[in-house]
Design a protein around this motif. Structure first.
Motif, PDB file in Angstrom:
ATOM      1  N   ILE A 163       0.840  -1.205   0.000  1.00 19.56           N
ATOM      2  CA  ILE A 163       0.000   0.000   0.000  1.00 19.56           C
ATOM      3  C   ILE A 163       0.872   1.251   0.000  1.00 19.56           C
ATOM      4  O   ILE A 163       0.633   2.188  -0.771  1.00 19.56           O
ATOM      5  CB  ILE A 163      -0.982  -0.013   1.184  1.00 19.56           C
ATOM      6  N   ARG A 164       1.914   1.268   0.848  1.00 22.84           N
ATOM      7  CA  ARG A 164       2.821   2.420   0.884  1.00 22.84           C
ATOM      8  C   ARG A 164       3.547   2.600  -0.452  1.00 22.84           C
ATOM      9  O   ARG A 164       3.734   3.720  -0.917  1.00 22.84           O
ATOM     10  CB  ARG A 164       3.821   2.280   2.035  1.00 22.84           C
ATOM     11  N   ALA A 165       3.958   1.500  -1.064  1.00 24.31           N
ATOM     12  CA  ALA A 165       4.650   1.580  -2.354  1.00 24.31           C
ATOM     13  C   ALA A 165       3.727   2.147  -3.439  1.00 24.31           C
ATOM     14  O   ALA A 165       4.158   2.961  -4.267  1.00 24.31           O
ATOM     15  CB  ALA A 165       5.161   0.200  -2.765  1.00 24.31           C
ATOM     16  N   ALA A 166       2.474   1.734  -3.425  1.00 23.47           N
ATOM     17  CA  ALA A 166       1.517   2.262  -4.412  1.00 23.47           C
ATOM     18  C   ALA A 166       1.309   3.764  -4.210  1.00 23.47           C
ATOM     19  O   ALA A 166       1.266   4.530  -5.177  1.00 23.47           O
ATOM     20  CB  ALA A 166       0.189   1.524  -4.306  1.00 23.47           C
ATOM     21  N   ALA A 167       1.187   4.188  -2.941  1.00 18.62           N
ATOM     22  CA  ALA A 167       1.017   5.616  -2.652  1.00 18.62           C
ATOM     23  C   ALA A 167       2.246   6.400  -3.096  1.00 18.62           C
ATOM     24  O   ALA A 167       2.129   7.461  -3.712  1.00 18.62           O
ATOM     25  CB  ALA A 167       0.753   5.829  -1.163  1.00 18.62           C
ATOM     26  N   ALA A 168       3.422   5.863  -2.822  1.00 18.89           N
ATOM     27  CA  ALA A 168       4.667   6.543  -3.193  1.00 18.89           C
ATOM     28  C   ALA A 168       4.842   6.627  -4.703  1.00 18.89           C
ATOM     29  O   ALA A 168       5.461   7.571  -5.207  1.00 18.89           O
ATOM     30  CB  ALA A 168       5.860   5.828  -2.569  1.00 18.89           C
ATOM     31  N   SER A 169       4.281   5.666  -5.424  1.00 12.26           N
ATOM     32  CA  SER A 169       4.436   5.677  -6.876  1.00 12.26           C
ATOM     33  C   SER A 169       3.358   6.497  -7.574  1.00 12.26           C
ATOM     34  O   SER A 169       3.289   6.521  -8.791  1.00 12.26           O
ATOM     35  CB  SER A 169       4.446   4.251  -7.423  1.00 12.26           C
ATOM     36  N   GLY A 170       2.492   7.158  -6.778  1.00 13.35           N
ATOM     37  CA  GLY A 170       1.541   8.095  -7.366  1.00 13.35           C
ATOM     38  C   GLY A 170       0.093   7.664  -7.397  1.00 13.35           C
ATOM     39  O   GLY A 170      -0.721   8.318  -8.041  1.00 13.35           O
ATOM     40  N   CYS A 171      -0.254   6.592  -6.726  1.00 11.46           N
ATOM     41  CA  CYS A 171      -1.658   6.167  -6.678  1.00 11.46           C
ATOM     42  C   CYS A 171      -2.484   7.313  -6.085  1.00 11.46           C
ATOM     43  O   CYS A 171      -2.245   7.721  -4.953  1.00 11.46           O
ATOM     44  CB  CYS A 171      -1.783   4.900  -5.844  1.00 11.46           C
ATOM     45  N   PRO A 172      -3.455   7.853  -6.820  1.00 11.86           N
ATOM     46  CA  PRO A 172      -4.113   9.087  -6.402  1.00 11.86           C
ATOM     47  C   PRO A 172      -5.166   8.953  -5.316  1.00 11.86           C
ATOM     48  O   PRO A 172      -5.403   9.896  -4.570  1.00 11.86           O
ATOM     49  CB  PRO A 172      -4.754   9.600  -7.694  1.00 11.86           C
ATOM     50  N   ASP A 173      -5.830   7.808  -5.225  1.00 13.32           N
ATOM     51  CA  ASP A 173      -6.902   7.679  -4.243  1.00 13.32           C
ATOM     52  C   ASP A 173      -7.179   6.207  -3.944  1.00 13.32           C
ATOM     53  O   ASP A 173      -6.602   5.315  -4.568  1.00 13.32           O
ATOM     54  CB  ASP A 173      -8.180   8.392  -4.701  1.00 13.32           C
ATOM     55  N   PHE A 174      -8.054   5.951  -2.978  1.00 11.03           N
ATOM     56  CA  PHE A 174      -8.313   4.590  -2.537  1.00 11.03           C
ATOM     57  C   PHE A 174      -8.979   3.753  -3.626  1.00 11.03           C
ATOM     58  O   PHE A 174      -8.691   2.559  -3.747  1.00 11.03           O
ATOM     59  CB  PHE A 174      -9.145   4.586  -1.245  1.00 11.03           C
ATOM     60  N   ASP A 175      -9.828   4.355  -4.429  1.00  8.75           N
ATOM     61  CA  ASP A 175     -10.460   3.614  -5.530  1.00  8.75           C
ATOM     62  C   ASP A 175      -9.394   3.089  -6.503  1.00  8.75           C
ATOM     63  O   ASP A 175      -9.457   1.940  -6.946  1.00  8.75           O
ATOM     64  CB  ASP A 175     -11.458   4.487  -6.286  1.00  8.75           C
ATOM     65  N   CYS A 231      -3.889   2.814   6.247  1.00 12.21           N
ATOM     66  CA  CYS A 231      -2.514   2.667   5.728  1.00 12.21           C
ATOM     67  C   CYS A 231      -2.294   3.607   4.556  1.00 12.21           C
ATOM     68  O   CYS A 231      -1.262   4.276   4.472  1.00 12.21           O
ATOM     69  CB  CYS A 231      -2.252   1.228   5.296  1.00 12.21           C
ATOM     70  N   PHE A 232      -3.255   3.657   3.641  1.00 13.45           N
ATOM     71  CA  PHE A 232      -3.122   4.507   2.466  1.00 13.45           C
ATOM     72  C   PHE A 232      -3.121   5.992   2.855  1.00 13.45           C
ATOM     73  O   PHE A 232      -2.312   6.775   2.344  1.00 13.45           O
ATOM     74  CB  PHE A 232      -4.244   4.220   1.473  1.00 13.45           C
ATOM     75  N   ALA A 233      -4.004   6.368   3.758  1.00 10.54           N
ATOM     76  CA  ALA A 233      -4.118   7.777   4.163  1.00 10.54           C
ATOM     77  C   ALA A 233      -2.853   8.284   4.841  1.00 10.54           C
ATOM     78  O   ALA A 233      -2.506   9.454   4.701  1.00 10.54           O
ATOM     79  CB  ALA A 233      -5.317   7.962   5.084  1.00 10.54           C
ATOM     80  N   THR A 234      -2.155   7.426   5.568  1.00  4.27           N
ATOM     81  CA  THR A 234      -0.960   7.855   6.292  1.00  4.27           C
ATOM     82  C   THR A 234       0.327   7.613   5.511  1.00  4.27           C
ATOM     83  O   THR A 234       1.387   8.030   5.949  1.00  4.27           O
ATOM     84  CB  THR A 234      -0.860   7.153   7.657  1.00  4.27           C
ATOM     85  N   ALA A 235       0.232   6.965   4.354  1.00  2.00           N
ATOM     86  CA  ALA A 235       1.425   6.682   3.543  1.00  2.00           C
ATOM     87  C   ALA A 235       1.909   7.951   2.858  1.00  2.00           C
ATOM     88  O   ALA A 235       1.101   8.708   2.317  1.00  2.00           O
ATOM     89  CB  ALA A 235       1.101   5.621   2.502  1.00  2.00           C
ATOM     90  N   PRO A 236       3.212   8.192   2.880  1.00  2.00           N
ATOM     91  CA  PRO A 236       3.726   9.347   2.152  1.00  2.00           C
ATOM     92  C   PRO A 236       3.610   9.106   0.661  1.00  2.00           C
ATOM     93  O   PRO A 236       3.706   7.972   0.194  1.00  2.00           O
ATOM     94  CB  PRO A 236       5.197   9.406   2.578  1.00  2.00           C
ATOM     95  N   GLY A 237       3.342  10.160  -0.056  1.00  2.00           N
ATOM     96  CA  GLY A 237       3.249  10.036  -1.504  1.00  2.00           C
ATOM     97  C   GLY A 237       2.379  11.112  -2.095  1.00  2.00           C
ATOM     98  O   GLY A 237       1.640  11.797  -1.384  1.00  2.00           O
ATOM     99  N   PRO A 238       2.420  11.268  -3.395  1.00  2.00           N
ATOM    100  CA  PRO A 238       1.677  12.318  -4.089  1.00  2.00           C
ATOM    101  C   PRO A 238       0.217  11.950  -4.325  1.00  2.00           C
ATOM    102  O   PRO A 238      -0.236  11.835  -5.445  1.00  2.00           O
ATOM    103  CB  PRO A 238       2.435  12.460  -5.408  1.00  2.00           C
ATOM    104  N   LYS A 239      -0.518  11.726  -3.247  1.00  2.00           N
ATOM    105  CA  LYS A 239      -1.946  11.413  -3.373  1.00  2.00           C
ATOM    106  C   LYS A 239      -2.699  12.686  -3.739  1.00  2.00           C
ATOM    107  O   LYS A 239      -2.145  13.774  -3.758  1.00  2.00           O
ATOM    108  CB  LYS A 239      -2.458  10.827  -2.058  1.00  2.00           C
ATOM    109  N   ALA A 240      -3.991  12.562  -4.003  1.00  2.00           N
ATOM    110  CA  ALA A 240      -4.826  13.703  -4.378  1.00  2.00           C
ATOM    111  C   ALA A 240      -4.668  14.839  -3.364  1.00  2.00           C
ATOM    112  O   ALA A 240      -4.597  14.603  -2.166  1.00  2.00           O
ATOM    113  CB  ALA A 240      -6.282  13.278  -4.487  1.00  2.00           C
ATOM    114  N   GLU A 241      -4.602  16.055  -3.869  1.00  2.00           N
ATOM    115  CA  GLU A 241      -4.442  17.224  -3.007  1.00  2.00           C
ATOM    116  C   GLU A 241      -5.627  17.380  -2.065  1.00  2.00           C
ATOM    117  O   GLU A 241      -6.766  17.219  -2.458  1.00  2.00           O
ATOM    118  CB  GLU A 241      -4.316  18.499  -3.857  1.00  2.00           C
TER     119      GLU A 241
END
Length: 74
Positions: free
Chosen positions: A14-26, A48-58
């Motif tokens: 989950i953290r890796a996906a967030a770090a690689s630019g996954c924009p949202d939970f969907d 996990c996704f909400a607290t993962a560092p990464g370029p998620k949706a602003e």
């Protein structure tokens, strides 16, 4: 730790996906299939996704995430 037993998705995945630019939970669900079978892991996966560092949706500081995640109680 394994978050989604049904699809064997870990918090690292989950953290890796967030770090690689996954924009949202969907999008995370589309990519990893997390929380798409029995659903028991949904809240943990969202946290996990909400607290993962990464370029998620602003989103503004302190605002609820754009995909509808509720704040997790401390």
């Amino acid at each position: 730790m394994i978050v989604c037993v049904c699809h064997r998705v870990s918090d690292r995945d989950i953290r890796a996906a967030a770090a690689s630019g996954c924009p949202d939970f969907d999008a995370l669900q589309d990519e990893l299939r997390v929380a798409t079978a029995c659903g028991a892991c949904r809240e943990c996966a969202q946290a996990c996704f909400a607290t993962a560092p990464g370029p998620k949706a602003e989103r503004g500081a302190g605002a609820a995430p754009v995909w509808g995640l509720r704040p997790v109680p401390a």
